[in-house]
Write a protein that holds these residues in place. Sequence first.
Motif, short mmCIF file in Angstrom:
data_model
loop_
_atom_site.label_atom_id
_atom_site.label_comp_id
_atom_site.label_asym_id
_atom_site.label_seq_id
_atom_site.Cartn_x
_atom_site.Cartn_y
_atom_site.Cartn_z
N MET A 36 40.11 23.83 46.16
CA MET A 36 40.41 25.07 45.52
C MET A 36 42.07 25.50 45.56
O MET A 36 42.59 26.01 44.42
N VAL A 37 42.53 25.21 46.71
CA VAL A 37 43.82 25.35 46.59
C VAL A 37 44.80 24.70 45.82
O VAL A 37 45.69 24.99 44.95
N ILE A 40 44.03 25.90 42.02
CA ILE A 40 45.12 27.01 41.82
C ILE A 40 46.49 26.46 41.47
O ILE A 40 47.11 27.17 40.65
N ALA A 41 47.04 25.50 42.49
CA ALA A 41 48.47 25.58 42.14
C ALA A 41 48.61 24.38 40.80
O ALA A 41 49.77 24.75 40.08
N ASP A 44 48.50 27.08 37.76
CA ASP A 44 49.83 27.70 37.65
C ASP A 44 50.68 26.88 37.20
O ASP A 44 51.54 27.22 36.03
N LYS A 50 47.24 31.98 36.12
CA LYS A 50 47.04 32.39 37.49
C LYS A 50 45.46 32.62 37.71
O LYS A 50 44.97 33.22 36.92
N VAL A 51 44.86 31.78 38.71
CA VAL A 51 43.46 31.66 38.94
C VAL A 51 43.44 32.33 40.18
O VAL A 51 44.15 32.13 41.20
N ILE A 52 42.35 33.26 40.43
CA ILE A 52 42.14 33.84 41.67
C ILE A 52 40.97 33.43 42.10
O ILE A 52 40.07 32.71 41.52
N PHE A 53 40.61 33.60 43.48
CA PHE A 53 39.37 33.16 44.25
C PHE A 53 38.28 33.48 43.47
O PHE A 53 37.32 32.45 43.60
N LYS A 57 34.85 31.10 42.47
CA LYS A 57 33.72 31.41 43.08
C LYS A 57 32.43 31.41 41.84
O LYS A 57 31.26 31.17 42.08
#
Lengths: 73, 352
Positions: A36-37, A40-41, A44, A50-53, A57
């Motif tokens: 997931m990390v 996200i990178a 971006d 920008k993707v958030i947690f 989910k």
Amino acid sequence: MENIFLEKLTEILDTQLNLDMDINLGNIEEWDSLGMVSFIAMADVEYGKKVIFSDLKNAQTVRDLYMLVKSEG
Amino acid sequence: MQFTINGLHILGIATVVPRRITHISDMGDVFGSADIERIINSSGVQSIRSVDEKICASDLCIQASEHLLSKICVDRTTIDAVIFVSQTPDYRLPATSALMQQRLGLRNDVLAFDINYGCSGYIYGLVQAAMLLSATTCNKVLVCAGDTITKLIHPKDRSAKVLFGDAGSATIIERGYENWPFHFYTDGSGEKHLFVPAGGSRIPYHSNTCIEFTDEEGNIRTQNNLYMNGMEIMNFALKYVPLSVEGVLVESKLNKEDINAFIFHQANKLMLDFLIKKMKLPKDSAPIALQNTGNTGPASIPLAISIKWRELSEKTSLQKTLFCGFGVGLSTASTIVDLSKTLILGPCEYGS
């Protein structure tokens, strides 16, 4: 576009699976916090998104991830 | 905010790492061998150095300071201030810098104070030194930055255990002819994304804070341990590190092409690779130096310089070296210094 996305996703997840758009994320062993990390990178830097947690989910399939990064219109 | 402080020079930098080496690949028994390989590829950390229970960050920094003082031929009585940047002090009180004054045999009329900061901490140490040198009669300031963060990590917390290592550093700053631009950014709303919940005044140590719990990812820790939310830190870094680099470049009226080397806080390879890509920096000017040390918090910038200076100085003068720290707070901090006339010593092992 979808193929490029799948290539990038395969690379950042470091997975041996042959990913397609309909694979359920629950079946990808590498879709854990590290995966997931990395996503996200990638979202971006490669897609300017920008993707958030909570977005992650709610995602069920690879296609859901693609929808998070693909350009509108 | 951003500003410039004039009339500065870094005389020398030395670093110390603990003797104990832990290979991340050996953690496969605890964390699963397939996962470990993927984690190593991503983090870039092959092994970490960690201290024994009795060794403190101050011990590593004292050795680094002694090493630097001996090689640089500086009389220790000419040091006017000692600043200890760390999240792992010897005691709750007094400030560890006070103990370091005595242990290093510095004058009694030195200024001695601690700064509780991690990944951006080295730049905070440098800005304090710069302010003392420019605004007071101080002529030489010793900045010691180091952490023994591994003591705060639960042995079964995979997310932290495979990333963080211990290290100490010493930097002596004096009056000179350089003008250092600085840029700082803080967002305290991210306090809980990288923190140790218990042990301060908010949640004092208690038998309850020692109770183990397992998070969604299967990591085990207690409230006394370090916790990191990797996703939040990644989002913060990708947004604010480029702004910090841009901010310090604007303050210095330089372009990124003018910079000889970008020394980032060595968080992990994944984050640094994406930051370098996002900022379109030449890879060889932004070294990654955490392979055998891990993320060493406030020591990571001096440690990266200490590991990579020889390789970098073969290609460039290091006349314009940009330092950028980011993380705990959450925060970013950047400056640009001239290391072309600085004595940089390679890392030593503790006790050597």
